[in-house]
Design a protein around this motif. Structure first.
Motif, mmCIF file in Angstrom:
data_model
loop_
_atom_site.group_PDB
_atom_site.id
_atom_site.type_symbol
_atom_site.label_atom_id
_atom_site.label_comp_id
_atom_site.label_asym_id
_atom_site.label_seq_id
_atom_site.Cartn_x
_atom_site.Cartn_y
_atom_site.Cartn_z
ATOM 1 N N GLU A 35 7.068 -6.446 8.897
ATOM 2 C CA GLU A 35 7.424 -5.138 8.329
ATOM 3 C C GLU A 35 7.905 -5.290 6.885
ATOM 4 O O GLU A 35 7.629 -4.430 6.041
ATOM 5 C CB GLU A 35 8.455 -4.423 9.193
ATOM 6 C CG GLU A 35 7.881 -3.886 10.488
ATOM 7 C CD GLU A 35 6.697 -2.940 10.291
ATOM 8 O OE1 GLU A 35 6.690 -2.143 9.325
ATOM 9 O OE2 GLU A 35 5.771 -3.002 11.117
ATOM 10 N N MET A 36 8.625 -6.377 6.593
ATOM 11 C CA MET A 36 9.032 -6.645 5.204
ATOM 12 C C MET A 36 7.796 -6.811 4.321
ATOM 13 O O MET A 36 7.778 -6.332 3.173
ATOM 14 C CB MET A 36 9.894 -7.901 5.129
ATOM 15 C CG MET A 36 11.276 -7.755 5.697
ATOM 16 S SD MET A 36 12.200 -9.301 5.609
ATOM 17 C CE MET A 36 12.492 -9.409 3.847
ATOM 18 N N LEU A 37 6.781 -7.491 4.834
ATOM 19 C CA LEU A 37 5.550 -7.686 4.063
ATOM 20 C C LEU A 37 4.835 -6.357 3.853
ATOM 21 O O LEU A 37 4.327 -6.093 2.756
ATOM 22 C CB LEU A 37 4.642 -8.704 4.759
ATOM 23 C CG LEU A 37 5.226 -10.108 4.894
ATOM 24 C CD1 LEU A 37 4.327 -10.991 5.755
ATOM 25 C CD2 LEU A 37 5.477 -10.737 3.537
ATOM 26 N N ASN A 38 4.795 -5.510 4.882
ATOM 27 C CA ASN A 38 4.212 -4.171 4.727
ATOM 28 C C ASN A 38 4.952 -3.393 3.645
ATOM 29 O O ASN A 38 4.336 -2.766 2.781
ATOM 30 C CB ASN A 38 4.261 -3.395 6.048
ATOM 31 C CG ASN A 38 3.026 -3.580 6.891
ATOM 32 O OD1 ASN A 38 1.936 -3.847 6.391
ATOM 33 N ND2 ASN A 38 3.193 -3.437 8.192
ATOM 34 N N GLN A 39 6.287 -3.436 3.697
ATOM 35 C CA GLN A 39 7.100 -2.711 2.719
ATOM 36 C C GLN A 39 6.883 -3.261 1.312
ATOM 37 O O GLN A 39 6.771 -2.502 0.346
ATOM 38 C CB GLN A 39 8.582 -2.771 3.096
ATOM 39 C CG GLN A 39 9.493 -2.005 2.154
ATOM 40 C CD GLN A 39 9.156 -0.523 2.091
ATOM 41 O OE1 GLN A 39 8.817 0.094 3.101
ATOM 42 N NE2 GLN A 39 9.246 0.049 0.904
ATOM 43 N N ALA A 40 6.812 -4.575 1.191
ATOM 44 C CA ALA A 40 6.590 -5.188 -0.126
ATOM 45 C C ALA A 40 5.254 -4.736 -0.704
ATOM 46 O O ALA A 40 5.155 -4.455 -1.903
ATOM 47 C CB ALA A 40 6.655 -6.709 -0.021
ATOM 48 N N LEU A 41 4.227 -4.648 0.141
ATOM 49 C CA LEU A 41 2.920 -4.210 -0.359
ATOM 50 C C LEU A 41 2.965 -2.760 -0.823
ATOM 51 O O LEU A 41 2.362 -2.423 -1.845
ATOM 52 C CB LEU A 41 1.829 -4.396 0.698
ATOM 53 C CG LEU A 41 0.425 -4.002 0.225
ATOM 54 C CD1 LEU A 41 -0.033 -4.899 -0.940
ATOM 55 C CD2 LEU A 41 -0.569 -4.067 1.368
ATOM 56 N N THR A 42 3.703 -1.899 -0.106
ATOM 57 C CA THR A 42 3.800 -0.508 -0.553
ATOM 58 C C THR A 42 4.457 -0.432 -1.930
ATOM 59 O O THR A 42 4.084 0.408 -2.757
ATOM 60 C CB THR A 42 4.578 0.383 0.444
ATOM 61 O OG1 THR A 42 5.922 -0.049 0.526
ATOM 62 C CG2 THR A 42 3.924 0.389 1.809
ATOM 63 N N GLU A 43 5.401 -1.340 -2.197
ATOM 64 C CA GLU A 43 6.046 -1.366 -3.508
ATOM 65 C C GLU A 43 5.124 -1.944 -4.579
ATOM 66 O O GLU A 43 5.080 -1.448 -5.701
ATOM 67 C CB GLU A 43 7.354 -2.145 -3.428
ATOM 68 C CG GLU A 43 8.394 -1.446 -2.572
ATOM 69 C CD GLU A 43 9.650 -2.263 -2.342
ATOM 70 O OE1 GLU A 43 9.935 -3.175 -3.148
ATOM 71 O OE2 GLU A 43 10.343 -1.990 -1.346
#
Length: 175
Positions: A112-120
């Motif tokens: 989920e951290m990786l998903n969030q990082a990609l959205t940023e």
């Protein structure tokens, strides 16, 4: 009822889909997970194909979180390609084992951290680095897996190049 016996070598050499079926049957027979409908679609609809630059940006966002970095690079390993359009699948249990995290919940937190990082990185809240199916697999786009592997290889080459001059600058002991 009929039973069969397979050796560990036979299972290892079986096609990926057969190994996945065996795994699901064992998990179900042991009561470790409820049987899910085979037709349940994986959450791959919003996965995006990430470039090496995207992955470098994601790495920069999670650099201080060592477990998330480990999970990111774990997804650079070859996975199993399934479906149309193709997605790369990785067993959450394999990620857990290879990253030495304590439980699948920690793996999910890192993903989920990786998903969030990609959205940023992409500045788009609808993009997804990874998704999940109902059988305990993480799904990513094949290009994303290739980009992660390329990023890892580039980092290793830079590291080796940075260390090469050090080896040549060592002073030989006097005779």
């Amino acid at each position: 009822m009929t039973g069969i016996t397979l050796t560990a070598e036979q299972i290892r050499n079986a096609p990926a889909l057969v190994r996945q079926w065996i795994e699901q049957e064992v998990i179900t027979s042991l009561g470790l997970a409820p049987r899910t409908p085979a037709a349940a679609p994986p959450q791959a609809a919003h996965l995006v194909a990430c470039s090496v630059e995207d992955m470098a940006g994601v790495l920069e966002h999670v650099r201080g979180v060592f477990p998330a970095v480990n999970v990111l690079f774990e997804l650079g390993r070859p996975g199993i390609s399934i479906g149309q359009p193709a997605v790369m699948t990785f067993r959450l249990m394999d990620i857990l084992h290879h990253t030495r995290l304590q439980d699948v919940g920690q793996v999910m937190t890192c993903l989920e951290m990786l998903n969030q990082a990609l959205t940023e990185v992409r500045k788009d809240p609808s993009v997804r680095f990874c998704g999940f199916d109902n059988e305990g697999h993480c799904l990513i786009a094949p290009q994303t897996q290739t980009s992660i592997a390329t990023l890892w290889q580039t980092m290793m080459e830079r590291q080796q190049a940075a260390q090469a001059p050090e080896a040549g600058s060592r002073i030989a002991p006097a005779a």
